[in-house]
Design a protein around this motif. Structure first.
Motif, mmCIF file in Angstrom:
data_model
loop_
_atom_site.group_PDB
_atom_site.id
_atom_site.type_symbol
_atom_site.label_atom_id
_atom_site.label_comp_id
_atom_site.label_asym_id
_atom_site.label_seq_id
_atom_site.Cartn_x
_atom_site.Cartn_y
_atom_site.Cartn_z
ATOM 1 N N UNK A 10 19.781 100.304 60.114
ATOM 2 C CA UNK A 10 18.368 100.520 60.434
ATOM 3 C C UNK A 10 18.193 101.899 61.062
ATOM 4 N N UNK A 11 19.113 102.287 61.928
ATOM 5 C CA UNK A 11 19.057 103.612 62.555
ATOM 6 C C UNK A 11 19.099 104.724 61.528
ATOM 7 N N UNK A 12 19.964 104.571 60.523
ATOM 8 C CA UNK A 12 20.032 105.570 59.454
ATOM 9 C C UNK A 12 18.729 105.613 58.660
ATOM 10 N N UNK A 13 18.157 104.440 58.386
ATOM 11 C CA UNK A 13 16.891 104.391 57.649
ATOM 12 C C UNK A 13 15.786 105.072 58.460
ATOM 13 N N UNK A 14 15.780 104.872 59.766
ATOM 14 C CA UNK A 14 14.763 105.486 60.610
ATOM 15 C C UNK A 14 14.902 107.008 60.664
ATOM 16 N N UNK A 15 16.121 107.507 60.493
ATOM 17 C CA UNK A 15 16.327 108.955 60.461
ATOM 18 C C UNK A 15 15.608 109.597 59.275
ATOM 19 N N UNK A 16 15.356 108.835 58.232
ATOM 20 C CA UNK A 16 14.672 109.361 57.048
ATOM 21 C C UNK A 16 13.282 109.884 57.375
ATOM 22 N N UNK A 17 12.647 109.307 58.383
ATOM 23 C CA UNK A 17 11.283 109.707 58.727
ATOM 24 C C UNK A 17 11.218 111.125 59.280
ATOM 25 N N UNK A 18 12.354 111.673 59.664
ATOM 26 C CA UNK A 18 12.393 113.049 60.162
ATOM 27 C C UNK A 18 12.244 114.065 59.035
ATOM 28 N N UNK A 19 12.325 113.619 57.760
ATOM 29 C CA UNK A 19 12.239 114.530 56.611
ATOM 30 C C UNK A 19 10.821 115.008 56.322
ATOM 31 N N UNK A 20 9.827 114.367 56.875
ATOM 32 C CA UNK A 20 8.437 114.708 56.553
ATOM 33 C C UNK A 20 7.915 115.815 57.455
ATOM 34 N N UNK A 21 8.711 116.862 57.631
ATOM 35 C CA UNK A 21 8.329 117.920 58.556
ATOM 36 C C UNK A 21 7.268 118.874 58.001
ATOM 37 N N UNK A 22 6.938 118.789 56.713
ATOM 38 C CA UNK A 22 5.883 119.640 56.163
ATOM 39 C C UNK A 22 4.506 118.982 56.306
ATOM 40 N N UNK A 23 4.478 117.766 56.767
ATOM 41 C CA UNK A 23 3.214 117.036 56.931
ATOM 42 C C UNK A 23 2.586 117.365 58.277
ATOM 43 N N UNK A 24 1.254 117.313 58.307
ATOM 44 C CA UNK A 24 0.565 117.355 59.590
ATOM 45 C C UNK A 24 1.017 116.115 60.358
ATOM 46 N N UNK A 25 1.166 116.222 61.661
ATOM 47 C CA UNK A 25 1.652 115.055 62.427
ATOM 48 C C UNK A 25 0.860 113.777 62.164
ATOM 49 N N UNK A 26 -0.456 113.874 62.038
ATOM 50 C CA UNK A 26 -1.273 112.668 61.831
ATOM 51 C C UNK A 26 -1.130 112.101 60.420
ATOM 52 N N UNK A 27 -0.654 112.911 59.467
ATOM 53 C CA UNK A 27 -0.487 112.432 58.095
ATOM 54 C C UNK A 27 0.931 111.965 57.805
ATOM 55 N N UNK A 28 1.797 112.150 58.731
ATOM 56 C CA UNK A 28 3.211 111.839 58.542
ATOM 57 C C UNK A 28 3.432 110.330 58.501
ATOM 58 N N UNK A 29 4.121 109.868 57.471
ATOM 59 C CA UNK A 29 4.485 108.454 57.392
ATOM 60 C C UNK A 29 5.493 108.157 58.498
ATOM 61 N N UNK A 30 5.257 107.064 59.204
ATOM 62 C CA UNK A 30 6.154 106.677 60.286
ATOM 63 C C UNK A 30 6.558 105.218 60.072
ATOM 64 N N UNK A 31 7.471 104.728 60.885
ATOM 65 C CA UNK A 31 7.866 103.316 60.765
ATOM 66 C C UNK A 31 6.709 102.338 60.973
ATOM 67 N N UNK A 32 5.581 102.820 61.504
ATOM 68 C CA UNK A 32 4.428 101.931 61.679
ATOM 69 C C UNK A 32 3.902 101.450 60.329
ATOM 70 N N UNK A 33 4.039 102.295 59.289
ATOM 71 C CA UNK A 33 3.580 101.915 57.955
ATOM 72 C C UNK A 33 2.149 102.311 57.660
ATOM 73 N N UNK A 34 1.521 103.046 58.553
ATOM 74 C CA UNK A 34 0.151 103.458 58.277
ATOM 75 C C UNK A 34 0.118 104.900 57.785
ATOM 76 N N UNK A 35 -0.886 105.203 56.983
ATOM 77 C CA UNK A 35 -1.100 106.552 56.467
ATOM 78 C C UNK A 35 -2.480 107.001 56.931
ATOM 79 N N UNK A 36 -2.515 108.008 57.769
ATOM 80 C CA UNK A 36 -3.786 108.482 58.304
ATOM 81 C C UNK A 36 -4.182 109.769 57.587
ATOM 82 N N UNK A 37 -4.731 109.601 56.398
ATOM 83 C CA UNK A 37 -5.152 110.733 55.579
ATOM 84 C C UNK A 37 -6.660 110.622 55.366
ATOM 85 N N UNK A 38 -7.434 111.479 56.038
ATOM 86 C CA UNK A 38 -8.882 111.442 55.852
ATOM 87 C C UNK A 38 -9.259 111.733 54.403
ATOM 88 N N UNK A 39 -10.331 111.114 53.929
ATOM 89 C CA UNK A 39 -10.782 111.304 52.541
ATOM 90 C C UNK A 39 -10.956 112.775 52.195
#
Length: 138
Positions: A10-39
């Protein structure tokens, strides 16, 4: 290769979320599972690096732990389908609400289950009627 404990996997899988460094922080997919992308940022997201990085994150997680479940109970496929729909050229474009997408897909799955149960009930009823008819005709 030595076996790993579930927490290590699980720890290794969670490390994958660090790859989204080109995303705005609010648009970054996280373990929460939500995507905050305004229309109004849909085109930027869908045609930019954040979309690609999100796909890299999902692939990474899937390769390590294919049955990964986000905090909101979404699966990798739920997130992928939400992104596909949100970036599509349909009336779903710009809708990145994972929870609503999960509810819609679950209702479709439930309809399929109900249809299969209905077919089974009809089959069992017909078999019972045929059995009764065969007894009467004997």
């Amino acid at each position: 290769m030595p076996s790993q404990d579930p927490p290590e996997i699980v720890g290794k899988a969670l490390e994958c979320f660090d790859h989204a460094d080109t995303c705005k922080p609010e648009q970054r997919l996280s373990p929460s599972g939500s995507l905050d992308i305004p229309r109004d940022e849909t085109d930027e997201y869908c045609n930019g690096g954040c979309y690609e990085q999100t796909q890299v994150v999902l692939t990474c997680v899937n390769q390590i732990l294919s049955n990964f479940e986000f905090h909101n109970k979404a699966t990798i496929d739920d997130i992928k389908q939400t992104i596909t729909d949100g970036c599509s050229n349909t009336d779903k474009r710009g809708d990145f609400n994972v929870a609503e997408h999960m509810a819609a897909s679950n209702s479709h799955a439930n309809i399929g289950v109900l249809a299969n149960m209905g077919s089974l009930l009809i089959f069992v009823t017909l078999c019972g009627l045929l059995s009764m008819l065969s007894l009467i005709m004997v």
